[in-house]
Structure formats: C-alpha cells, structure tokens
Design a protein around this motif. Sequence first.
Motif, short mmCIF file in Angstrom:
data_model
loop_
_atom_site.label_atom_id
_atom_site.label_comp_id
_atom_site.label_asym_id
_atom_site.label_seq_id
_atom_site.Cartn_x
_atom_site.Cartn_y
_atom_site.Cartn_z
N ALA A 36 0.82 -1.21 0.00
CA ALA A 36 0.00 0.00 0.00
C ALA A 36 0.86 1.26 0.00
CB ALA A 36 -0.93 0.00 1.21
N ALA A 37 2.00 1.22 0.73
CA ALA A 37 2.88 2.38 0.78
C ALA A 37 3.51 2.64 -0.59
CB ALA A 37 3.97 2.16 1.83
N LEU A 38 3.92 1.56 -1.26
CA LEU A 38 4.50 1.72 -2.60
C LEU A 38 3.49 2.30 -3.57
CD1 LEU A 38 6.47 -1.65 -2.82
CD2 LEU A 38 7.47 0.64 -2.74
N VAL A 39 2.26 1.83 -3.47
CA VAL A 39 1.21 2.32 -4.36
C VAL A 39 0.95 3.80 -4.10
CG1 VAL A 39 -1.24 2.15 -4.92
CG2 VAL A 39 0.12 0.07 -4.61
N GLU A 40 0.93 4.20 -2.83
CA GLU A 40 0.67 5.60 -2.49
C GLU A 40 1.80 6.50 -2.98
OE1 GLU A 40 -0.62 8.41 1.31
OE2 GLU A 40 -0.31 6.26 1.58
N ILE A 41 3.03 6.04 -2.85
CA ILE A 41 4.17 6.84 -3.30
C ILE A 41 4.18 6.94 -4.83
CG2 ILE A 41 6.69 6.95 -3.39
CD1 ILE A 41 6.67 5.69 -0.58
N ALA A 47 1.59 6.89 -6.70
CA ALA A 47 0.52 7.83 -7.04
C ALA A 47 0.97 9.27 -6.80
CB ALA A 47 -0.72 7.52 -6.21
N ALA A 48 1.75 9.48 -5.74
CA ALA A 48 2.25 10.83 -5.45
C ALA A 48 3.23 11.30 -6.52
CB ALA A 48 2.93 10.85 -4.08
N LEU A 49 4.04 10.38 -7.03
CA LEU A 49 5.01 10.73 -8.06
C LEU A 49 4.33 11.13 -9.36
CD1 LEU A 49 7.75 8.01 -7.56
CD2 LEU A 49 8.11 10.47 -7.48
N GLY A 50 3.35 10.37 -9.78
CA GLY A 50 2.66 10.67 -11.02
C GLY A 50 3.61 10.70 -12.20
N ALA A 51 3.47 11.71 -13.05
CA ALA A 51 4.28 11.80 -14.27
C ALA A 51 5.72 12.19 -13.99
CB ALA A 51 3.65 12.82 -15.22
N ASP A 52 6.02 12.64 -12.77
CA ASP A 52 7.38 13.08 -12.47
C ASP A 52 8.37 11.93 -12.37
OD1 ASP A 52 7.06 15.75 -12.57
OD2 ASP A 52 6.82 16.06 -10.42
N THR A 53 7.90 10.68 -12.50
CA THR A 53 8.84 9.56 -12.48
C THR A 53 9.80 9.64 -13.65
OG1 THR A 53 7.18 8.26 -13.66
CG2 THR A 53 7.30 7.98 -11.27
N ALA A 54 9.43 10.38 -14.72
CA ALA A 54 10.28 10.46 -15.91
C ALA A 54 11.32 11.57 -15.82
CB ALA A 54 9.41 10.66 -17.15
N SER A 55 11.26 12.41 -14.78
CA SER A 55 12.18 13.53 -14.67
C SER A 55 13.58 13.06 -14.35
CB SER A 55 11.70 14.50 -13.59
OG SER A 55 10.42 15.00 -13.89
N ARG A 56 14.57 13.80 -14.84
CA ARG A 56 15.97 13.48 -14.61
C ARG A 56 16.64 14.68 -13.94
NH1 ARG A 56 13.80 9.49 -15.87
NH2 ARG A 56 14.36 7.95 -17.45
N PRO A 57 17.68 14.46 -13.14
CA PRO A 57 18.34 15.59 -12.49
C PRO A 57 18.93 16.56 -13.50
CG PRO A 57 18.99 13.50 -11.49
CD PRO A 57 18.25 13.16 -12.74
N SER A 58 18.68 17.84 -13.31
CA SER A 58 19.24 18.87 -14.18
C SER A 58 20.61 19.33 -13.69
CB SER A 58 18.29 20.07 -14.26
OG SER A 58 18.06 20.61 -12.97
N VAL A 59 20.93 19.02 -12.44
CA VAL A 59 22.26 19.27 -11.88
C VAL A 59 22.69 18.00 -11.15
CG1 VAL A 59 21.84 21.75 -11.61
CG2 VAL A 59 21.33 20.21 -9.71
N THR A 60 23.93 17.96 -10.69
CA THR A 60 24.41 16.77 -9.98
C THR A 60 23.68 16.62 -8.66
OG1 THR A 60 26.60 16.98 -10.98
CG2 THR A 60 26.43 15.65 -8.99
N LEU A 61 23.05 15.47 -8.46
CA LEU A 61 22.31 15.15 -7.24
C LEU A 61 23.05 14.04 -6.50
CD1 LEU A 61 19.84 15.19 -5.33
CD2 LEU A 61 18.68 13.68 -6.97
N LEU A 62 23.57 14.37 -5.31
CA LEU A 62 24.28 13.38 -4.50
C LEU A 62 23.29 12.68 -3.58
CD1 LEU A 62 27.53 15.38 -3.59
CD2 LEU A 62 27.14 13.80 -5.50
N SER A 63 23.21 11.38 -3.69
CA SER A 63 22.23 10.60 -2.94
C SER A 63 22.66 10.42 -1.48
CB SER A 63 22.07 9.22 -3.58
OG SER A 63 21.36 8.35 -2.74
N SER A 64 21.68 10.47 -0.58
CA SER A 64 21.98 10.25 0.83
C SER A 64 22.16 8.77 1.15
CB SER A 64 20.85 10.82 1.70
OG SER A 64 19.64 10.11 1.47
#
Length: 283
Positions: A135-140, A142-159
Amino acid sequence: MAFAYGSDAGRWPDSMRSLYETEPVVRAVLDRCDQAFEEETGQSLLAVVFADDGAHADTEGADWSVAAEYAMQSALTALWQSVGVEPAVVAGGGGAGELAAAHAAGVVGLETGMRLAIALARVPAGEGATEAPEAALVEIEAALGADTASRPSVTLLSSADGRAVEADKTLDAAYWLRHARPAALGVDALAGADVGVVVEIGGAEVHPDSTAPVVPGVLRANVTDPCEEFVRSVARVYELGIDIAFEGLFAGESRRRVALPSYPFQRRRFWMEPRSTSDIGGA
C-alpha cells in the motif's frame, strides 16, 4: 556551487514566520505547499510550520515535520535563486533534505514533492523499501505521477550511498522509501565534489569535510534574525566570488535612488601630520 540539505530545520516558528512575512519568494512557495498539503490532508501546513508548541502530528499520528521541512527548504532554495545563486551540485540528507534536493535538481515539481512528503510521513517508522507494505509503494507511486520520468538537471548526490544519481536513473517509489529516513552520506560526499562554495539550506548544521567554504543556513538555532542573516550570507557568497542579482534582495520593497553631490572634493587635508625625529630632537 553546492546546496546542502538536511533533515532538521532548526527553529521553525519565529524564523519562518519572519521570512514568510518579509520575503515574497518564501511566501509564494510556502503558500503553494500549503495548498497542496490541504488538498491531500484537509489540514493547513502553515499551522505546522508556525506551530509554537511543536505539534507536527495529526490525529492519526502521521508526523508532518517532513512536509514542513521540505516546504521550508524549498522556499529557501527559491530565495537563493531569486538573487541569482544557482547550484551545480545538490546534496540530500535523507527525508525532507532528500526531497528538497531532488526538487532543486528538477527531479520533482514543488507540489509533487509535497505529495511525496505526505506519503512518506504515512510510512511506519523503521520500514524501508524491502519491508514496506504494498500500500505504501502504491501511495508513493501515485504521489510521483508523471514526475517519475524527470531526470536531475544538476548533480544530485544521494543520501543512500553518497554517489551522484545517474542521469538516466528513474527515481521510483522504492528509491524514495530507501531515502525516507535522515542520512548524511549525500552531504558527506561533498568532500570529494568539485565545488567552490557550499551553502547550507535550512537549519541543519551540515559540515562536509571539504576545503570549500561553508555558508551557514539562515535557520540555525543561533540565528536571531533570519532576514538579516540571509543578507549577510548573500554578502559572504559575493565575497567568495559568486555573482549576485542584487535586485532580488529588494523584491516587494519600494526603493528610490538618492542623488549624491556632483561637485569634486576640495582635497584639503585636516589630519595631524606626524612630527619628524629632527623636530623632536630640536624641541
């Protein structure tokens, strides 16, 4: 130039209220976040941000501090951008810091980031990508929507691992679950990044082990006037060689030019000249 994001916004109520009332850019971002939050929860995010009693949970126990921190750090990002300061690298600190860094990198829109913050707040503490309920994965998702296709425009360092997120990597629901809890690896990775200046966003005191100078966040607990502190921070960044769009400092204010006298100085000196040793000896 790097922006470093944390997961502790320091002193919330007084500091953010001051910025909200005096900085149009901050007010615009917080109002948008408040609207998105209310649409999803039926509650006011501004009431959480300005809560003097530290009440950040709703009646069902969801901790909205992540949503509040995300909104505040996104507002401060916009404030820096309003004076022409744009990062080439953004480093997340997990939780709200990771979301705000992703928004700054263009991975998620402002409202999408708020919906993600709400979804992550509803994930039970201690659960990650491997054990979280479907259920949590489904909710997340849904929250992402179309933004799942976005890519970083600058360098993003992962935590999660301190590495730069690959340009072709999709930040899906599993990714956000892995970054739901505070971590400092993204910020720590700034030590090896080629950046000239590190600007702290928000109130978290992040000290990357780097030779690059660090400009402290304006919401640190020891800051008494965040508006004045921001002006000092801008001056510090300018001193370090970063171009500034100074008109952004006066957004929403009425300013006028003051004419200075056009006549030349008279070039008459009135300083007392030091006495020579010969004058002293002959005295």
